[in-house]
Design an enzyme around this catalytic site. Sequence first.
Site, PDB file in Angstrom:
ATOM      1  N   SER A   1       0.807  -1.223   0.000  1.00 14.20           N
ATOM      2  CA  SER A   1       0.000   0.000   0.000  1.00 14.20           C
ATOM      3  C   SER A   1       0.838   1.271   0.000  1.00 14.20           C
ATOM      4  CB  SER A   1      -0.940   0.003   1.210  1.00 14.20           C
ATOM      5  OG  SER A   1      -0.206   0.035   2.415  1.00 14.20           O
TER       6      SER A   1
ATOM      7  N   LYS B   1      -6.897   3.735   8.167  1.00 14.12           N
ATOM      8  CA  LYS B   1      -5.904   4.685   7.674  1.00 14.12           C
ATOM      9  C   LYS B   1      -6.433   6.111   7.684  1.00 14.12           C
ATOM     10  CE  LYS B   1      -3.645   1.252   4.695  1.00 14.12           C
ATOM     11  NZ  LYS B   1      -3.364   0.817   3.309  1.00 14.12           N
TER      12      LYS B   1
END
Length: 817
Positions: A695, A738
């Site tokens: 990511s 996140k």
Amino acid sequence: MQDPDHVNVLATGEVVPMFTGYFPVLPLKNAVIYPGVGQVLRVGREKSVLALNKAHEASSWILTLAQKTSESTQTLETGDLCLVGTLCKVESIRGDAENGYQAILRGHQRVRVTEIILKDFYFQARLEPLEDVVDIDDSTRLALKESLRSLAKQILRALPENTEQLDEMIEGLEDLSLLSYLCAAHIDAPMPDKQAILERTNLRERVMSLLVMMQKFKDNLQIQTEIRSKVSSKLGQTQREHILREQLKTIQEELGDEGGAAGLGIFEKYTRAIENAGLSVEAKKIATQELSRLKVVSPQSPEYHIITNYLDLLVSLPWSKASAQEELDLVKARAVLDADHYGLEKIKKRILQHLAVMKLKNNNRGNILLLIGPPGVGKTSLGQSIAKALGRQYVRLSLGGLRDEAEIRGHRRTYVGAMPGRLISTLKKAGENNPVFVLDEIDKVGRGFQGDPTAALLEVLDPEQNSHFMDHYLEVGFDLSKVFFIATANSIEGIPGPLMDRLEVIEVSGYTTDEKLHIAKNHLLQKQQLEHGIKSDQLLVTDEALLAVINRYSREAGVRELQRKIAAICRATAERLVQSSQQPIKIDVKDLEEILGPERYTSEVAESASTSGVVTGLAWTPAGGEILFIESTRMPGSGHLLITGQLGEVMKESAQLALSFLRSRLPLINPLVDFEKQDIHIHVPAGSIPKDGPSAGIALLTSLASLFSQRRVDPKLAMTGEITLRGAVMPVGGIKEKVLAAHRAGINKIILSTKNKRDLSEVPQEIKHVIQFIFVDTMSEVLKVALGIEVDLSTNTYLLPAALMPPQQGGRQIESI
């Protein structure tokens, strides 16, 4: 009257024997009397009674001689008696001819027989004194005396009976000869050895022989003591229980309490318990068989206690006992969840849906949930709320660090100290067969040489199998299908695939800042005030102070650290209340440093924009989302890539992929860079923490592009996404966590893959209002947003060539390295 032939009266009045004439003789079988030692004798033989009466009528002096053999007196002849004996004083005689006589004799002097005859139906003898031969000096005498005393005291300590009086006599005797006789009289030794001691005239030899005999006697005593101790330790507890049980039975009989269960015999008690326990057919059959075995086993046998322990477990398990549930009310369940937990709307909705299915099915099968989320977000307490809403018992089993399969399935009863598994033991304590059962930290179950506990959990958490769960100790199927199982975990990585296939996953994400503020004001602060004895009107904490604690002292997904900080505030308040009468105590932002110390978390985002090549990325961890900074620099070299920060293989591949992509299109980014003459170094801070995953791909590529173009990235901009070699941006997971981490860090822009747009439905609305989300499909769009570089990297075509030139600094252009 004293016989004038046998006694002499001294001027002091003391009567001493004269060795003239004949003295009556008392034959002794299995005994030797020594001078200076008193002894109680039972006298019943005719010759002995006549001799004793004669001595008592005359001068009370009688000669005791040991028999050479232990034969009956009827065949006893003069030659059967030893010729060395002891002249004794008859102190008293009790009894009669029918029951026998008991005489107390005290030894006076050792003598030798010169003539013995049988006259008037008893033995009579002429005597002469037998004095000691003393050939030792004072030091030897003292050494022998101390040796006798020391060994005698050791023997007395080993004897089980009370020997204090004898100990005092030994300590008070100074005459070595009398001390040797006293010791010889009180040791257990063969008759020939004891007679030999009496006959030895040399004092030194007698004492040495006696020391050898006493040492043997002491060694024998020690062996007997060890044997008694071992036998007592093995049988003591069993005998004690048996005695106490018999005493209890007697007491109950005396009190007339035989009608109650306590007064029943153990077999009747178990029979009644088996009938009332609601056992299954199979369990009742096994219980009856074990009870039949119990009837033929001795209570002192170890097998007896194994059987009783097994029967106790069987009859105490909730085979048919369930909680008295009310009709399931979803409105009430929602109220319970709202009262116990703030926020978590999606999770509450999912739980209510599950309860609704239960109500429609009217069947508990299949109720196995898995709550996954970071620590401190309320996974375990959600289980308590579900139990409260259902009106059931709540039980919890912590699986963290479990490595032995027997902890789940139990041990077989063939092993010493065998016990049932923790699952069965917990249900026994619950007392109901349909509790809400929380299996905490299921992702932290280990695997050791004793087996794999997760393999045992496969049967427990399978609705098709757990209706007949087999515990190794129980050895009979137990129905777990009515149990509402809820497992909790921080990550699915530690849970095997076959086990995950049996669980219905509900993700529990972290709290937003507003949610934490509400929880702190309405739950945590009140709870800590109560625990610290502070009344509600004695403490006032401002919202600004709570927000400062949330953002600067407890940056986390859950609220555990926040609760600890609030507890510290309450402790400081309690101290002030005790020392000062000022009330209420007001806590503001300015008071936090004095109470909690310096701020633990500062604005890392502001620091990240000091130079080009620094980009803010977003990461997911089992403890929630985190921001991470990716730094890159270049130096003279030969085109090598150096990666540091304890990165995993996937993340290293993403860095290599980003560099390869930029090298193939480097002229479009900065035509002046000669990569062949430079080395690139990429570092991710917090080097002690392992990092991995794809990511960070677009953050790595943007960091390199920023380095090559010498353009800085906005510190309030964060990004996450995977890249491909052709420049496409791929979606990643953990978006909600996140985004929450970015919000906590003060980020106001986030770049995401277009395919991650659907994941924003899980993000709270208040966060969507303060963060701008930018969705991209290619790296060209990322560089345009992050660096202002408008270039089509897929076609190698310039759109704004002038924008690609490095900016001016200090009146001159930055030169390429």
